[in-house]
Design a protein around this motif. Structure first.
Motif, mmCIF file in Angstrom:
data_model
loop_
_atom_site.group_PDB
_atom_site.id
_atom_site.type_symbol
_atom_site.label_atom_id
_atom_site.label_comp_id
_atom_site.label_asym_id
_atom_site.label_seq_id
_atom_site.Cartn_x
_atom_site.Cartn_y
_atom_site.Cartn_z
ATOM 1 N N ARG A 22 0.842 -1.390 0.022
ATOM 2 C CA ARG A 22 0.050 0.076 -0.017
ATOM 3 C C ARG A 22 0.799 1.317 0.064
ATOM 4 N N HIS A 23 2.081 1.230 0.721
ATOM 5 C CA HIS A 23 2.833 2.375 1.027
ATOM 6 C C HIS A 23 4.116 2.308 0.284
ATOM 7 N N GLY A 24 4.674 0.988 -0.147
ATOM 8 C CA GLY A 24 5.860 1.077 -0.703
ATOM 9 C C GLY A 24 7.232 1.689 -0.082
ATOM 10 N N GLN A 25 7.746 2.739 -1.076
ATOM 11 C CA GLN A 25 8.986 3.191 -0.760
ATOM 12 C C GLN A 25 8.843 4.181 0.603
ATOM 13 N N ARG A 26 7.705 4.782 0.656
ATOM 14 C CA ARG A 26 7.357 5.781 1.661
ATOM 15 C C ARG A 26 7.255 5.112 2.925
ATOM 16 N N PHE A 27 6.823 4.079 3.069
ATOM 17 C CA PHE A 27 6.907 3.317 4.126
ATOM 18 C C PHE A 27 8.360 2.665 4.666
ATOM 19 N N LYS A 28 8.863 2.431 3.626
ATOM 20 C CA LYS A 28 10.310 1.723 3.741
ATOM 21 C C LYS A 28 11.075 2.945 4.259
ATOM 22 N N GLU A 29 10.934 4.151 3.686
ATOM 23 C CA GLU A 29 12.013 5.157 4.055
ATOM 24 C C GLU A 29 11.702 5.732 5.458
ATOM 25 N N ARG A 30 10.501 5.674 5.864
ATOM 26 C CA ARG A 30 9.946 6.118 7.060
ATOM 27 C C ARG A 30 10.560 5.429 8.196
ATOM 28 N N THR A 31 10.263 4.011 7.956
ATOM 29 C CA THR A 31 10.568 3.077 9.150
ATOM 30 C C THR A 31 11.878 2.492 9.080
ATOM 31 N N PHE A 32 12.649 2.406 7.939
ATOM 32 C CA PHE A 32 14.123 1.539 7.965
ATOM 33 C C PHE A 32 15.089 2.475 7.419
ATOM 34 N N THR A 33 16.340 1.980 7.755
ATOM 35 C CA THR A 33 17.477 2.804 7.166
ATOM 36 C C THR A 33 17.904 2.203 5.712
ATOM 37 N N ALA A 34 18.647 2.997 5.033
ATOM 38 C CA ALA A 34 18.946 2.494 3.764
ATOM 39 C C ALA A 34 19.463 1.260 3.714
ATOM 40 N N GLY A 35 20.364 0.901 4.630
ATOM 41 C CA GLY A 35 21.327 -0.557 4.836
ATOM 42 C C GLY A 35 19.916 -1.495 4.816
ATOM 43 N N GLU A 36 18.987 -1.251 5.920
ATOM 44 C CA GLU A 36 17.867 -2.303 5.884
ATOM 45 C C GLU A 36 17.049 -2.637 4.755
ATOM 46 N N ILE A 37 16.871 -1.355 4.019
ATOM 47 C CA ILE A 37 16.208 -1.562 2.716
ATOM 48 C C ILE A 37 16.814 -2.372 1.768
ATOM 49 N N ALA A 38 18.203 -2.153 1.681
ATOM 50 C CA ALA A 38 18.792 -2.738 0.687
ATOM 51 C C ALA A 38 18.809 -4.392 0.872
ATOM 52 N N TYR A 39 19.159 -4.623 2.362
ATOM 53 C CA TYR A 39 19.248 -6.064 2.673
ATOM 54 C C TYR A 39 17.780 -6.644 2.387
ATOM 55 N N CYS A 40 16.685 -6.030 2.742
ATOM 56 C CA CYS A 40 15.453 -6.658 2.707
ATOM 57 C C CYS A 40 15.003 -7.155 1.337
ATOM 58 N N ASP A 41 15.333 -5.768 0.392
ATOM 59 C CA ASP A 41 15.004 -5.850 -0.834
ATOM 60 C C ASP A 41 15.559 -6.933 -1.514
ATOM 61 N N ALA A 42 16.800 -7.287 -1.177
ATOM 62 C CA ALA A 42 17.598 -8.425 -1.934
ATOM 63 C C ALA A 42 17.213 -9.881 -1.340
ATOM 64 N N CYS A 43 16.323 -10.044 -0.447
ATOM 65 C CA CYS A 43 15.975 -11.391 -0.032
ATOM 66 C C CYS A 43 14.873 -11.967 -0.757
ATOM 67 N N ALA A 44 14.593 -13.030 -0.837
ATOM 68 C CA ALA A 44 13.650 -13.869 -1.685
ATOM 69 C C ALA A 44 12.267 -13.356 -0.946
ATOM 70 N N GLU A 45 12.278 -13.257 0.223
ATOM 71 C CA GLU A 45 10.924 -12.834 0.741
ATOM 72 C C GLU A 45 11.022 -11.675 1.656
ATOM 73 N N PRO A 46 10.936 -10.538 0.961
ATOM 74 C CA PRO A 46 11.505 -9.237 1.725
ATOM 75 C C PRO A 46 10.624 -9.202 2.870
ATOM 76 N N ALA A 47 9.213 -9.261 2.904
ATOM 77 C CA ALA A 47 8.230 -9.094 3.849
ATOM 78 C C ALA A 47 8.633 -9.431 5.226
ATOM 79 N N MET A 48 9.109 -10.904 5.413
ATOM 80 C CA MET A 48 9.594 -11.685 6.441
ATOM 81 C C MET A 48 10.712 -10.744 6.961
ATOM 82 N N ASN A 49 11.641 -10.354 6.131
ATOM 83 C CA ASN A 49 12.835 -9.807 6.615
ATOM 84 C C ASN A 49 12.409 -8.287 7.214
#
Length: 123
Positions: A22-49
């Protein structure tokens, strides 16, 4: 070792998956650091991470006794990082670091397709 705080949190992975959809990048950038976003987005199941990191941030806030958005602590003040061997740890920034006052922050994460949990100990 003197324990100064403990926190635990459980997050439903579908809830985080919905927030990501629903909120995509806005949710990611408000809640997670750039390093966390890079790690989670590279995972097979990003939502779990993402869910495990969300739970860790909540658990840290509970251990600090501040909660999120209270006493100046925000989501990105709390960062989950991984060692080369995969062991997670917490880096504190800004107000969260000030509230921890030199404490060591220990974390344990776990997740399934449906649930993610984190436990944090401040010592």
């Amino acid at each position: 070792m003197k324990v100064t705080g403990i926190g635990i949190d459980l997050v439903e992975v579908p809830r985080i998956r919905d927030m990501l959809e629903r909120h995509g990048q806005r949710f990611k950038e408000r809640t997670f650091t750039a390093g966390e976003i890079a790690y989670c987005d590279a995972c097979a199941e990003p939502a779990m991470n993402y869910a495990a990191r969300f739970a860790a941030k909540e658990a840290v806030a509970k251990a600090l006794g501040t909660g999120i958005w209270a006493e100046g602590v925000n989501w990105t003040d709390i960062e989950v990082v991984r060692a080369d061997n995969g062991k997670p740890s917490i880096l504190l920034h800004g107000a969260a670091k000030e509230h921890a006052a030199g404490s060591t922050c220990l974390v344990s994460l776990t997740h399934t397709r449906d649930l993610a949990m984190a436990q944090v100990l401040l010592a």
